[in-house]
Scaffold this motif. Structure first.
Motif, PDB file in Angstrom:
ATOM      1  N   ALA A  83       1.864  32.197  77.303  1.00 19.05           N
ATOM      2  CA  ALA A  83       3.035  31.564  76.691  1.00 19.05           C
ATOM      3  C   ALA A  83       4.331  31.995  77.355  1.00 19.05           C
ATOM      4  CB  ALA A  83       3.080  31.896  75.194  1.00 19.05           C
ATOM      5  N   ASN A  84       4.326  33.181  77.975  1.00 18.00           N
ATOM      6  CA  ASN A  84       5.533  33.665  78.651  1.00 18.00           C
ATOM      7  C   ASN A  84       5.905  32.827  79.871  1.00 18.00           C
ATOM      8  OD1 ASN A  84       6.201  35.915  77.008  1.00 18.00           O
ATOM      9  ND2 ASN A  84       4.525  37.085  77.919  1.00 18.00           N
ATOM     10  N   TRP A  85       4.975  32.020  80.357  1.00 19.15           N
ATOM     11  CA  TRP A  85       5.219  31.255  81.584  1.00 19.15           C
ATOM     12  C   TRP A  85       5.419  29.769  81.320  1.00 19.15           C
ATOM     13  CZ3 TRP A  85       5.956  34.655  85.384  1.00 19.15           C
ATOM     14  CH2 TRP A  85       5.418  35.935  85.194  1.00 19.15           C
ATOM     15  N   HIS A  86       5.581  29.422  80.043  1.00 17.46           N
ATOM     16  CA  HIS A  86       5.860  28.036  79.674  1.00 17.46           C
ATOM     17  C   HIS A  86       7.248  27.976  79.045  1.00 17.46           C
ATOM     18  CE1 HIS A  86       1.791  26.537  80.468  1.00 17.46           C
ATOM     19  NE2 HIS A  86       1.349  27.675  79.961  1.00 17.46           N
TER      20      HIS A  86
ATOM     21  N   ILE B 240      12.322  30.033  75.580  1.00 14.53           N
ATOM     22  CA  ILE B 240      12.354  31.086  76.598  1.00 14.53           C
ATOM     23  C   ILE B 240      11.916  32.368  75.923  1.00 14.53           C
ATOM     24  CG2 ILE B 240      13.809  32.385  78.199  1.00 14.53           C
ATOM     25  CD1 ILE B 240      15.594  29.949  78.416  1.00 14.53           C
ATOM     26  N   ARG B 241      10.853  32.954  76.389  1.00 15.19           N
ATOM     27  CA  ARG B 241      10.246  34.104  75.731  1.00 15.19           C
ATOM     28  C   ARG B 241      11.109  35.357  75.865  1.00 15.19           C
ATOM     29  NH1 ARG B 241       7.541  33.127  71.942  1.00 15.19           N
ATOM     30  NH2 ARG B 241       6.521  35.161  72.117  1.00 15.19           N
ATOM     31  N   PRO B 242      10.918  36.339  74.970  1.00 13.09           N
ATOM     32  CA  PRO B 242      11.763  37.533  74.952  1.00 13.09           C
ATOM     33  C   PRO B 242      11.844  38.290  76.267  1.00 13.09           C
ATOM     34  CG  PRO B 242      10.506  37.406  72.921  1.00 13.09           C
ATOM     35  CD  PRO B 242      10.007  36.304  73.791  1.00 13.09           C
ATOM     36  N   MET B 243      10.730  38.383  77.010  1.00 13.83           N
ATOM     37  CA  MET B 243      10.756  39.166  78.246  1.00 13.83           C
ATOM     38  C   MET B 243      11.781  38.628  79.233  1.00 13.83           C
ATOM     39  SD  MET B 243       7.189  37.961  80.121  1.00 13.83           S
ATOM     40  CE  MET B 243       7.714  38.365  81.795  1.00 13.83           C
TER      41      MET B 243
ATOM     42  N   ILE C 140      12.824  40.921  71.256  1.00 11.03           N
ATOM     43  CA  ILE C 140      14.021  41.025  72.100  1.00 11.03           C
ATOM     44  C   ILE C 140      14.727  42.357  71.844  1.00 11.03           C
ATOM     45  CG2 ILE C 140      16.329  40.113  72.515  1.00 11.03           C
ATOM     46  CD1 ILE C 140      15.257  37.330  72.138  1.00 11.03           C
ATOM     47  N   VAL C 141      14.921  42.707  70.578  1.00  7.29           N
ATOM     48  CA  VAL C 141      15.600  43.958  70.250  1.00  7.29           C
ATOM     49  C   VAL C 141      14.797  45.148  70.775  1.00  7.29           C
ATOM     50  CG1 VAL C 141      16.323  45.463  68.363  1.00  7.29           C
ATOM     51  CG2 VAL C 141      16.788  43.014  68.248  1.00  7.29           C
ATOM     52  N   ALA C 142      13.483  45.124  70.556  1.00  4.40           N
ATOM     53  CA  ALA C 142      12.638  46.206  71.056  1.00  4.40           C
ATOM     54  C   ALA C 142      12.699  46.284  72.575  1.00  4.40           C
ATOM     55  CB  ALA C 142      11.198  46.003  70.594  1.00  4.40           C
ATOM     56  N   GLY C 143      12.717  45.119  73.227  1.00  2.00           N
ATOM     57  CA  GLY C 143      12.802  45.093  74.684  1.00  2.00           C
ATOM     58  C   GLY C 143      14.102  45.680  75.198  1.00  2.00           C
TER      59      GLY C 143
ATOM     60  N   THR D 204       8.703  45.075  77.756  1.00  2.00           N
ATOM     61  CA  THR D 204       8.867  44.103  76.665  1.00  2.00           C
ATOM     62  C   THR D 204       7.627  43.238  76.512  1.00  2.00           C
ATOM     63  OG1 THR D 204      11.248  44.016  77.115  1.00  2.00           O
ATOM     64  CG2 THR D 204      10.318  42.229  75.803  1.00  2.00           C
ATOM     65  N   ALA D 205       7.116  42.740  77.625  1.00  2.00           N
ATOM     66  CA  ALA D 205       5.908  41.912  77.586  1.00  2.00           C
ATOM     67  C   ALA D 205       4.728  42.706  77.036  1.00  2.00           C
ATOM     68  CB  ALA D 205       5.593  41.387  78.986  1.00  2.00           C
ATOM     69  N   THR D 206       4.627  43.963  77.437  1.00  2.00           N
ATOM     70  CA  THR D 206       3.534  44.814  76.952  1.00  2.00           C
ATOM     71  C   THR D 206       3.638  45.041  75.451  1.00  2.00           C
ATOM     72  OG1 THR D 206       3.418  45.940  79.097  1.00  2.00           O
ATOM     73  CG2 THR D 206       2.412  47.052  77.212  1.00  2.00           C
ATOM     74  N   ALA D 207       4.850  45.322  74.974  1.00  2.00           N
ATOM     75  CA  ALA D 207       5.045  45.531  73.538  1.00  2.00           C
ATOM     76  C   ALA D 207       4.656  44.282  72.746  1.00  2.00           C
ATOM     77  CB  ALA D 207       6.503  45.900  73.266  1.00  2.00           C
ATOM     78  N   GLU D 208       5.035  43.121  73.260  1.00  2.00           N
ATOM     79  CA  GLU D 208       4.699  41.877  72.572  1.00  2.00           C
ATOM     80  C   GLU D 208       3.189  41.648  72.558  1.00  2.00           C
ATOM     81  OE1 GLU D 208       6.452  37.357  72.558  1.00  2.00           O
ATOM     82  OE2 GLU D 208       5.895  38.212  74.506  1.00  2.00           O
ATOM     83  N   LEU D 209       2.539  41.899  73.689  1.00  4.25           N
ATOM     84  CA  LEU D 209       1.094  41.718  73.766  1.00  4.25           C
ATOM     85  C   LEU D 209       0.374  42.663  72.805  1.00  4.25           C
ATOM     86  CD1 LEU D 209       0.592  41.377  77.634  1.00  4.25           C
ATOM     87  CD2 LEU D 209       0.522  39.551  75.941  1.00  4.25           C
TER      88      LEU D 209
END
Length: 293
Positions: A239-242, A247-250, A179-182, A217-222
């Motif tokens: 996992a981002n869509w469940h 609730i995922r960081p993105m 989250i912080v990185a995003g 953000t999603a790319t950094a997490e992946l």
């Protein structure tokens, strides 16, 4: 000039609230430590907490300029230096507590920083914050002139280093680190948009920045999970869509970005309404003058 007064020496509620807010984490940490609420390893927990607050305050300081522009709140710039110095203070306390955890053995501390990559990165970020903090006075701003702006642009590099340190230190559960990185990525994208003179008063542009920040953000997490843990990228992406458990960081980054776009839309509409009202009032004032003439 005290932390709660403006340049004219008048009491500033904004600065007073901000200053009090920068002290709250340290006071709470001291209170929890005194009550034994930091668990079996209070020093380790305190190290983590001070590091977390250092990067949080750094992100807040980066957010001041975009929020000032979007919200059309010029006085917000008065707390940017305070937030930056708070980030430096918590980073220095973070290092001091780490030295204490190493039994004040400075030789061991130096070797650990040199040999452990995540500590090297974190120490580099700290040195950058020290450079910015030591040149944040009015006297240094006047002395450096245009070079002051060039120097302080490295704050984005410092934020990137701090985010990487946060990821590497956290190791397994990188939810908050992501989250912080995003948010830092979102602010960097805003900075790039401003550099290329995009119409940042446009809610559409701000919404586009929010989407771009979410994708980053999603790319950094992946990348983190793929490179550091070996977890299949497809599983992390899915996992981002469940939303059943978390609730995922993105999505949090998207929410912040869209909130900024909504604020920009509201402020632009309010400005238009004020302009129309001023125009009507001016027309009414001119009519009696023409009639009298």
């Amino acid at each position: 000039m005290t932390p709660w007064t403006d340049r004219a020496g008048r009491f500033s509620p904004l600065k007073a609230v901000t200053f009090a807010g920068t002290l709250v984490p340290a006071l709470l940490l001291a209170w929890w430590w005194a009550r034994g609420a930091l668990g079996p390893r209070p020093l380790t927990e305190a190290i983590h907490e001070t590091g977390d607050w250092a990067i949080r305050f750094l992100a807040m300081s980066l957010a001041v300029t975009p929020l000032r522009r979007i919200a059309q709140w010029p006085k917000l710039i008065n707390v940017r230096r305070m937030l930056g110095l708070a980030a430096l203070s918590y980073a220095l306390l973070h290092l001091l507590l780490y030295v204490a955890d190493q039994k004040w053995d400075l030789g061991k501390v130096a070797s650990e920083i040199a040999l452990r990559l995540y500590l090297t990165i974190g120490f580099a970020a700290l040195l950058g914050l020290v450079a910015l903090g030591s040149t944040s006075t009015d006297a240094m701003i006047r002395r450096l002139g245009r070079n002051w702006n060039r120097l302080h642009k490295i704050v984005y590099v410092i934020a990137a280093l701090a985010a990487v340190h946060f990821f590497m230190q956290t190791k397994a559960d990188v939810f908050e680190a992501t989250i912080v990185a995003g948010l830092v990525l979102l602010l960097m994208i805003y900075r790039l948009a401003h550099r290329f003179s995009l119409p940042l008063s446009s809610p559409v542009v701000l919404a586009g920045i929010a989407v771009a920040g979410t994708a980053a953000t999603a790319t950094a997490e992946l990348l983190w999970y793929g490179l550091a843990t070996g977890i299949p990228v497809s599983r992390v992406f899915a996992a981002n869509w469940h939303f059943a458990f978390q609730i995922r960081p993105m999505w949090w980054v998207l929410a912040v970005g869209l909130a900024a776009a909504a604020l920009g839309w509201f402020r632009s509409r309010a400005g238009e309404a004020t302009g129309r009202r001023t125009g009507r009032e001016g027309e009414k004032a001119r009519k009696p003058a023409r009639a009298a003439a």
